[in-house]
Design a protein around this motif. Structure first.
Motif, mmCIF file in Angstrom:
data_model
loop_
_atom_site.group_PDB
_atom_site.id
_atom_site.type_symbol
_atom_site.label_atom_id
_atom_site.label_comp_id
_atom_site.label_asym_id
_atom_site.label_seq_id
_atom_site.Cartn_x
_atom_site.Cartn_y
_atom_site.Cartn_z
ATOM 1 N N ALA A 7 -12.593 42.480 -14.891
ATOM 2 C CA ALA A 7 -11.848 42.085 -13.688
ATOM 3 C C ALA A 7 -11.564 43.241 -12.740
ATOM 4 O O ALA A 7 -11.167 43.014 -11.607
ATOM 5 N N THR A 8 -11.713 44.493 -13.183
ATOM 6 C CA THR A 8 -11.423 45.637 -12.314
ATOM 7 C C THR A 8 -12.639 46.549 -12.265
ATOM 8 O O THR A 8 -13.596 46.383 -13.020
ATOM 9 N N ASN A 9 -12.561 47.540 -11.374
ATOM 10 C CA ASN A 9 -13.634 48.527 -11.270
ATOM 11 C C ASN A 9 -13.291 49.818 -12.002
ATOM 12 O O ASN A 9 -13.842 50.876 -11.695
ATOM 13 N N VAL A 10 -12.369 49.752 -12.963
ATOM 14 C CA VAL A 10 -12.012 50.955 -13.717
ATOM 15 C C VAL A 10 -13.194 51.415 -14.562
ATOM 16 O O VAL A 10 -13.499 52.608 -14.641
ATOM 17 N N LEU A 11 -13.879 50.471 -15.201
ATOM 18 C CA LEU A 11 -15.025 50.809 -16.040
ATOM 19 C C LEU A 11 -16.281 50.953 -15.191
ATOM 20 O O LEU A 11 -16.437 50.312 -14.152
ATOM 21 N N SER A 12 -17.208 51.787 -15.663
ATOM 22 C CA SER A 12 -18.513 51.897 -15.015
ATOM 23 C C SER A 12 -19.347 50.669 -15.374
ATOM 24 O O SER A 12 -19.032 49.953 -16.339
ATOM 25 N N PRO A 13 -20.410 50.390 -14.627
ATOM 26 C CA PRO A 13 -21.280 49.264 -14.974
ATOM 27 C C PRO A 13 -21.813 49.345 -16.404
ATOM 28 O O PRO A 13 -21.946 48.324 -17.081
ATOM 29 N N PHE A 14 -22.109 50.550 -16.873
ATOM 30 C CA PHE A 14 -22.631 50.710 -18.230
ATOM 31 C C PHE A 14 -21.555 50.384 -19.269
ATOM 32 O O PHE A 14 -21.842 49.776 -20.307
ATOM 33 N N GLU A 15 -20.318 50.777 -18.983
ATOM 34 C CA GLU A 15 -19.222 50.470 -19.910
ATOM 35 C C GLU A 15 -18.930 48.975 -19.929
ATOM 36 O O GLU A 15 -18.682 48.391 -20.999
ATOM 37 N N ILE A 16 -18.972 48.339 -18.773
ATOM 38 C CA ILE A 16 -18.757 46.889 -18.704
ATOM 39 C C ILE A 16 -19.832 46.158 -19.514
ATOM 40 O O ILE A 16 -19.543 45.223 -20.266
ATOM 41 N N LYS A 17 -21.061 46.593 -19.360
ATOM 42 C CA LYS A 17 -22.158 45.971 -20.107
ATOM 43 C C LYS A 17 -21.959 46.138 -21.605
ATOM 44 O O LYS A 17 -22.187 45.204 -22.389
ATOM 45 N N ALA A 18 -21.504 47.327 -22.022
ATOM 46 C CA ALA A 18 -21.318 47.595 -23.451
ATOM 47 C C ALA A 18 -20.225 46.716 -24.050
ATOM 48 O O ALA A 18 -20.421 46.102 -25.104
ATOM 49 N N VAL A 19 -19.064 46.646 -23.381
ATOM 50 C CA VAL A 19 -17.975 45.834 -23.949
ATOM 51 C C VAL A 19 -18.292 44.352 -23.854
ATOM 52 O O VAL A 19 -17.872 43.559 -24.706
ATOM 53 N N HIS A 20 -19.042 43.951 -22.835
ATOM 54 C CA HIS A 20 -19.415 42.533 -22.727
ATOM 55 C C HIS A 20 -20.276 42.126 -23.923
ATOM 56 O O HIS A 20 -20.090 41.042 -24.497
ATOM 57 N N LYS A 21 -21.203 42.991 -24.304
ATOM 58 C CA LYS A 21 -22.024 42.713 -25.483
ATOM 59 C C LYS A 21 -21.150 42.614 -26.727
ATOM 60 O O LYS A 21 -21.361 41.753 -27.588
ATOM 61 N N ALA A 22 -20.169 43.514 -26.802
ATOM 62 C CA ALA A 22 -19.300 43.531 -27.978
ATOM 63 C C ALA A 22 -18.447 42.264 -28.049
ATOM 64 O O ALA A 22 -18.357 41.613 -29.098
ATOM 65 N N PHE A 23 -17.822 41.887 -26.942
ATOM 66 C CA PHE A 23 -16.935 40.723 -26.945
ATOM 67 C C PHE A 23 -17.714 39.413 -27.071
ATOM 68 O O PHE A 23 -17.175 38.405 -27.518
ATOM 69 N N ALA A 24 -18.980 39.425 -26.677
ATOM 70 C CA ALA A 24 -19.794 38.214 -26.786
ATOM 71 C C ALA A 24 -19.958 37.778 -28.237
ATOM 72 O O ALA A 24 -20.203 36.601 -28.521
ATOM 73 N N LYS A 25 -19.812 38.713 -29.161
ATOM 74 C CA LYS A 25 -19.943 38.370 -30.579
ATOM 75 C C LYS A 25 -18.730 37.586 -31.083
ATOM 76 O O LYS A 25 -18.819 36.872 -32.081
ATOM 77 N N GLY A 26 -17.582 37.764 -30.400
ATOM 78 C CA GLY A 26 -16.391 36.997 -30.757
ATOM 79 C C GLY A 26 -15.936 37.206 -32.189
ATOM 80 O O GLY A 26 -15.401 36.281 -32.818
ATOM 81 N N ASP A 27 -16.114 38.412 -32.721
ATOM 82 C CA ASP A 27 -15.773 38.637 -34.129
ATOM 83 C C ASP A 27 -14.443 39.379 -34.263
ATOM 84 O O ASP A 27 -13.700 39.574 -33.293
ATOM 85 N N ALA A 28 -14.154 39.823 -35.462
ATOM 86 C CA ALA A 28 -12.859 40.429 -35.764
ATOM 87 C C ALA A 28 -12.645 41.774 -35.086
ATOM 88 O O ALA A 28 -11.507 42.239 -34.990
ATOM 89 N N ALA A 29 -13.707 42.415 -34.607
ATOM 90 C CA ALA A 29 -13.549 43.718 -33.962
ATOM 91 C C ALA A 29 -12.685 43.621 -32.713
ATOM 92 O O ALA A 29 -11.892 44.520 -32.423
ATOM 93 N N SER A 30 -12.821 42.518 -31.972
ATOM 94 C CA SER A 30 -11.995 42.320 -30.779
ATOM 95 C C SER A 30 -10.532 42.148 -31.158
ATOM 96 O O SER A 30 -9.634 42.672 -30.494
ATOM 97 N N THR A 31 -10.299 41.410 -32.228
ATOM 98 C CA THR A 31 -8.929 41.202 -32.705
ATOM 99 C C THR A 31 -8.324 42.510 -33.189
ATOM 100 O O THR A 31 -7.143 42.786 -32.953
ATOM 101 N N LEU A 32 -9.134 43.327 -33.853
ATOM 102 C CA LEU A 32 -8.674 44.635 -34.313
ATOM 103 C C LEU A 32 -8.256 45.501 -33.130
ATOM 104 O O LEU A 32 -7.210 46.180 -33.175
ATOM 105 N N LEU A 33 -9.037 45.469 -32.040
ATOM 106 C CA LEU A 33 -8.710 46.260 -30.857
ATOM 107 C C LEU A 33 -7.413 45.780 -30.216
ATOM 108 O O LEU A 33 -6.552 46.601 -29.863
ATOM 109 N N LEU A 34 -7.240 44.475 -30.082
ATOM 110 C CA LEU A 34 -6.011 43.960 -29.488
ATOM 111 C C LEU A 34 -4.804 44.328 -30.345
ATOM 112 O O LEU A 34 -3.770 44.779 -29.819
ATOM 113 N N GLY A 35 -4.912 44.151 -31.652
ATOM 114 C CA GLY A 35 -3.802 44.486 -32.534
ATOM 115 C C GLY A 35 -3.425 45.953 -32.448
ATOM 116 O O GLY A 35 -2.236 46.303 -32.393
ATOM 117 N N ALA A 36 -4.438 46.818 -32.416
ATOM 118 C CA ALA A 36 -4.178 48.260 -32.335
ATOM 119 C C ALA A 36 -3.577 48.627 -30.986
ATOM 120 O O ALA A 36 -2.707 49.510 -30.902
#
Length: 300
Positions: free
Chosen positions: A157-186
């Motif tokens: 939603a913001t331009n804080v991340l670079s296009p490459f960083e946005i692409k990387a986290v989008h791939k990560a969150f697309a998996k919808g697994d526990a890693a996202s939950t771990l990040l939110l909890g931390a």
């Protein structure tokens, strides 16, 4: 809508920046010219994802301000070499430029439209979904897919991340697994009790996102969520902007390319001092501070 190379030249509507013209498609991004941004320091063109939810096809496909705008790659600019000392400006210089460029200061609509509105909206989304114990409850319940989907939208939603960083986290969150939950909890644990260990746990959680080779262990990715969770206390660390402001303020932030607590704590102290300096101009929180650092980054 999803823009394709066939859409180069069409007119679109942005929810904030109004009508624009698609200049170029460099998948997965579109370069769009917005007349409403003509007076901004970054100029009228913005790089957005080709599936950006803020965009719709305009019902009008002819506009006097846009019909003459050429499409295709921008012509290369002539680069003038300058000495490093010529590229430096003091904080007072930056503040003076800011008040001249934005007469209404932090309430100036031109300043607000320069991505600040998007940052505040992202902070509101974070609070609406994860604030007041809602995020902790979702973590406890293991709502991995919902957490991942919400975080994906917030990061994009913001331009804080670079296009490459946005692409990387989008791939990560697309998996919808526990890693996202771990990040939110931390992140929630760090916001509740910031310190060396809680920062390391949060940074490690970001570094464990399954990004298929994309780089996720970066300062903007690690620090964006605390920034949006509580912008009164935390700031998103963009390395170049932050180092430049530290130089202007004569501050040593102990910068290291690897996210670490010592650097972030020093950056928070610097940001607090900058907020105090800018508060007479109307700065309210770290969103204003971060945006000030962004719009003044190219002063010489």
């Amino acid at each position: 809508m999803v823009l394709t190379p066939n859409d180069v030249g069409i007119l679109v509507e942005h929810s904030v920046w109004k009508r624009g013209k698609v200049i170029e498609i460099i998948s997965p991004y579109a370069i769009i010219h917005f007349p409403s941004l003509a007076s901004s320091p970054q100029g009228p063109q913005r790089k957005l994802r080709e599936d950006a939810p803020q965009l719709t096809k305009s019902s009008v496909q002819s506009d006097p301000e846009l019909d003459s705008i050429e499409t295709g790659p921008a012509k290369p600019k002539k680069v003038t070499k300058r000495k490093v000392k010529d590229l430096q400006s003091t904080l007072d210089d930056a503040a003076q430029w800011f008040t001249q460029t934005y007469p209404e200061k932090f309430a100036d609509e031109k300043f607000i439209d320069n991505d600040l509105r998007n940052k505040r909206s992202a902070a509101e989304v974070f609070h609406a979904n994860f604030g007041e114990g809602r995020g902790a409850a979702m973590v406890d319940q293991g709502q991995h897919a919902q957490i991942a989907s919400t975080l994906d939208g917030i990061f994009r939603a913001t331009n804080v991340l670079s296009p490459f960083e946005i692409k990387a986290v989008h791939k990560a969150f697309a998996k919808g697994d526990a890693a996202s939950t771990l990040l939110l909890g931390a992140t929630l644990a760090f916001v509740a009790a910031p310190g060396m260990q809680s920062f390391k746990t949060m940074a490690d959680a970001a570094g464990q996102l399954p990004a298929d080779g994309g780089k996720v262990f970066t300062w903007p990715i690690v620090t964006l969520l605390p920034f949006l969770a509580d912008p009164k206390r935390f700031i998103a660390l963009k390395p170049t902007n932050t180092e430049l402001m530290a130089t202007r303020m004569g501050t040593n932030i102990k910068y290291d390319t690897t996210p670490n607590w010592d650097t972030y704590e020093a950056t928070l102290r610097m940001a607090d001092a900058l907020l105090q300096r800018l508060s007479p101009l109307g700065a309210k929180d770290m969103i204003d501070v971060q945006q000030f650092m962004w719009v003044t980054r190219e002063l010489n």
